[in-house]
Design a protein around this motif. Structure first.
Motif, PDB file in Angstrom:
ATOM      1  N   PHE A  52       0.773  -1.248   0.000  1.00  0.00           N
ATOM      2  CA  PHE A  52       0.000   0.000   0.000  1.00  0.00           C
ATOM      3  C   PHE A  52       0.805   1.299   0.000  1.00  0.00           C
ATOM      4  N   TRP A  53       2.107   1.257   0.112  1.00  0.00           N
ATOM      5  CA  TRP A  53       2.895   2.492   0.059  1.00  0.00           C
ATOM      6  C   TRP A  53       3.538   2.645  -1.302  1.00  0.00           C
ATOM      7  N   PRO A  54       3.619   3.847  -1.839  1.00  0.00           N
ATOM      8  CA  PRO A  54       3.041   5.060  -1.268  1.00  0.00           C
ATOM      9  C   PRO A  54       1.515   5.035  -1.363  1.00  0.00           C
ATOM     10  N   GLY A  55       0.849   5.628  -0.355  1.00  0.00           N
ATOM     11  CA  GLY A  55      -0.608   5.639  -0.373  1.00  0.00           C
ATOM     12  C   GLY A  55      -1.203   6.053   0.961  1.00  0.00           C
ATOM     13  N   PRO A  56      -2.554   6.042   1.027  1.00  0.00           N
ATOM     14  CA  PRO A  56      -3.250   6.616   2.187  1.00  0.00           C
ATOM     15  C   PRO A  56      -3.326   5.692   3.398  1.00  0.00           C
ATOM     16  N   LEU A  57      -2.209   5.079   3.761  1.00  0.00           N
ATOM     17  CA  LEU A  57      -2.152   4.208   4.938  1.00  0.00           C
ATOM     18  C   LEU A  57      -1.057   4.704   5.885  1.00  0.00           C
ATOM     19  N   THR A  58      -1.427   4.953   7.139  1.00  0.00           N
ATOM     20  CA  THR A  58      -0.470   5.359   8.174  1.00  0.00           C
ATOM     21  C   THR A  58      -0.247   4.187   9.113  1.00  0.00           C
ATOM     22  N   LEU A  59       1.005   3.901   9.418  1.00  0.00           N
ATOM     23  CA  LEU A  59       1.340   2.806  10.332  1.00  0.00           C
ATOM     24  C   LEU A  59       1.885   3.361  11.644  1.00  0.00           C
ATOM     25  N   VAL A  60       1.356   2.882  12.755  1.00  0.00           N
ATOM     26  CA  VAL A  60       1.882   3.265  14.073  1.00  0.00           C
ATOM     27  C   VAL A  60       2.771   2.136  14.567  1.00  0.00           C
ATOM     28  N   LEU A  61       4.031   2.467  14.793  1.00  0.00           N
ATOM     29  CA  LEU A  61       5.048   1.482  15.160  1.00  0.00           C
ATOM     30  C   LEU A  61       5.827   1.966  16.371  1.00  0.00           C
ATOM     31  N   PRO A  62       6.554   1.075  17.042  1.00  0.00           N
ATOM     32  CA  PRO A  62       7.405   1.542  18.137  1.00  0.00           C
ATOM     33  C   PRO A  62       8.444   2.530  17.610  1.00  0.00           C
ATOM     34  N   LEU A  63       8.652   3.581  18.388  1.00  0.00           N
ATOM     35  CA  LEU A  63       9.620   4.620  18.033  1.00  0.00           C
ATOM     36  C   LEU A  63      11.031   4.095  18.273  1.00  0.00           C
ATOM     37  N   ARG A  64      11.949   4.389  17.378  1.00  0.00           N
ATOM     38  CA  ARG A  64      13.356   4.060  17.652  1.00  0.00           C
ATOM     39  C   ARG A  64      13.930   5.054  18.640  1.00  0.00           C
ATOM     40  N   ALA A  65      14.723   4.535  19.560  1.00  0.00           N
ATOM     41  CA  ALA A  65      15.257   5.385  20.625  1.00  0.00           C
ATOM     42  C   ALA A  65      16.104   6.518  20.051  1.00  0.00           C
ATOM     43  N   ASP A  66      16.792   6.246  18.954  1.00  0.00           N
ATOM     44  CA  ASP A  66      17.693   7.245  18.376  1.00  0.00           C
ATOM     45  C   ASP A  66      17.039   7.961  17.191  1.00  0.00           C
ATOM     46  N   SER A  67      15.711   8.081  17.217  1.00  0.00           N
ATOM     47  CA  SER A  67      14.994   8.590  16.035  1.00  0.00           C
ATOM     48  C   SER A  67      15.334  10.043  15.713  1.00  0.00           C
ATOM     49  N   GLY A  68      15.636  10.843  16.729  1.00  0.00           N
ATOM     50  CA  GLY A  68      15.896  12.259  16.490  1.00  0.00           C
ATOM     51  C   GLY A  68      14.634  13.076  16.262  1.00  0.00           C
ATOM     52  N   LEU A  69      13.459  12.460  16.373  1.00  0.00           N
ATOM     53  CA  LEU A  69      12.219  13.213  16.204  1.00  0.00           C
ATOM     54  C   LEU A  69      11.940  14.026  17.458  1.00  0.00           C
ATOM     55  N   SER A  70      11.270  15.166  17.281  1.00  0.00           N
ATOM     56  CA  SER A  70      10.841  15.964  18.425  1.00  0.00           C
ATOM     57  C   SER A  70       9.852  15.146  19.253  1.00  0.00           C
ATOM     58  N   SER A  71       9.949  15.239  20.590  1.00  0.00           N
ATOM     59  CA  SER A  71       9.012  14.471  21.417  1.00  0.00           C
ATOM     60  C   SER A  71       7.597  15.024  21.297  1.00  0.00           C
TER      61      SER A  71
END
Ligand code: AMP
Ligand code: MG
Length: 320
Positions: free
Chosen positions: A92-111
């Protein structure tokens, strides 16, 4: 509230996409088309930018945002990828599906993008303009729908202009969105769970996985720790609107009066900075083993509303 900015109108040609990517790298907000609806994009690694997304939308709550990436390889930088995700991404990717997965500890994303959770929602959009923008920008984009909170999701650049002119740096006009519905959100923490119906029918997911999905109302899946924003609470007890510190308390400050605080959400009293720091600071104070976190008064306007909403939830009795 938010100071008025000049909103640039960019056409979705190579020059427009380059200009939009430059604005995003500078931490500014750019609305862009996806196949679902227009997204209000900002660098998902910059806390102040993510805070500015909530401010521009006037959202009274910090819901976790979907992180948009150009491909599966990039999604794997931020998530703990698994076989089910792999199967769904191939289908289904690319496409209108969002997946919720465990965050990687070193993701660097804003909390703030994950609302302090240890999971993250990711999607690879199919729209060619979204794809071109993600590649030109070269990073992950947080992008909720590009409308003021409580208004209808925008499916044309004119809808975005109507709601957000003066509040965001630019609108990239890529015409009408073909799907016009938000993405389907599937939780992959434990058994596959439909968290939000959307542009991809759940039957198609069930066929691809050869198994039925749990739904949001099936209690069991929803109580998995960290799966929903409302389940985030520190281990410490919380006391809000604390104008002084009692013995045994650890102070989370706000503003210049809180010089002695263990941590300060914003020493200068800036609500955007405070929002960007909120979840990090709660996690840090919790990690020190603080038994009671006293939180200094936060002004109840602008982003202060969402900060207080989150603090009230964190302070609520822990039965769910
Ligand atoms: P949107 O406003 O379209 O960006 O959708 C965001 C929605 O995605 C949120 O309101 C949540 O329902 C869902 N979501 C995002 N991240 C997570 C997460 N880590 N866990 C569960 N749901 C999530
Ligand atoms: Mg929306």
């Amino acid at each position: 509230m938010t100071a008025s900015v000049d909103t640039r109108y960019l056409s979705a040609d190579p020059d427009g996409i380059t200009a939009a990517a430059e604005l995003l790298r500078a931490g500014a907000l750019v609305a862009f088309p996806t196949e679902t609806v227009y997204g209000l994009g900002g660098d998902a690694r910059q806390g102040q930018t993510v805070a500015a997304i909530y401010a521009a939308k006037g959202r009274p709550q910090f819901n976790p945002l979907i992180v948009h990436v150009p491909d599966v390889q990039t999604a794997q930088i931020y998530t703990q990828w698994n076989d089910t995700a792999d199967r769904l991404a191939s289908a289904f990717w690319p496409g209108p599906l969002t997946l919720v997965l465990p965050l990687r500890a070193d993701s660097g994303l804003s909390s703030l993008v994950t609302a302090g959770l240890d999971s993250v929602a990711v999607r690879v959009p199919a729209h060619p303009v979204a794809q071109a923008l993600l590649r030109a920008f070269g990073g992950p984009l947080a992008a909720p729908s590009a409308n003021p909170s409580g208004r209808i999701s925008p499916t044309q650049a004119a809808h975005v202009a109507d709601g957000l002119t003066g509040r965001i740096a630019a609108i990239l006009d890529g015409g009408a969105c073909p799907v016009g519905l938000e993405s389907t959100i599937l939780g992959l923490i434990g058994a596959p769970t439909l968290l939000r119906p959307g542009g991809l029918p759940s039957e198609a997911i069930e066929t691809a996985l050869a198994q039925p999905l749990l739904s949001h109302s099936d209690g069991a899946a929803i109580s998995a720790p960290g799966q929903l924003a409302s389940h985030y609470a520190p281990k410490a007890a919380m006391r809000l609107n604390a104008s002084s510190v009692q013995p045994g308390e650890t102070l989370l400050g706000f503003g210049p009066e809180c010089a002695g605080a263990a941590l300060n959400l914003s020493p200068s009293g800036d609500l955007t900075e405070a929002a960007a720091n909120l979840f990090d600071h709660l996690h840090q104070l919790d990690a020190t083993g603080a038994s009671i976190i006293a939180v200094a008064p936060i002004p109840a306007h602008g982003l202060g509303i969402a900060i207080l909403d989150r603090l009230h939830r964190a302070a609520a009795p822990r039965d769910s």
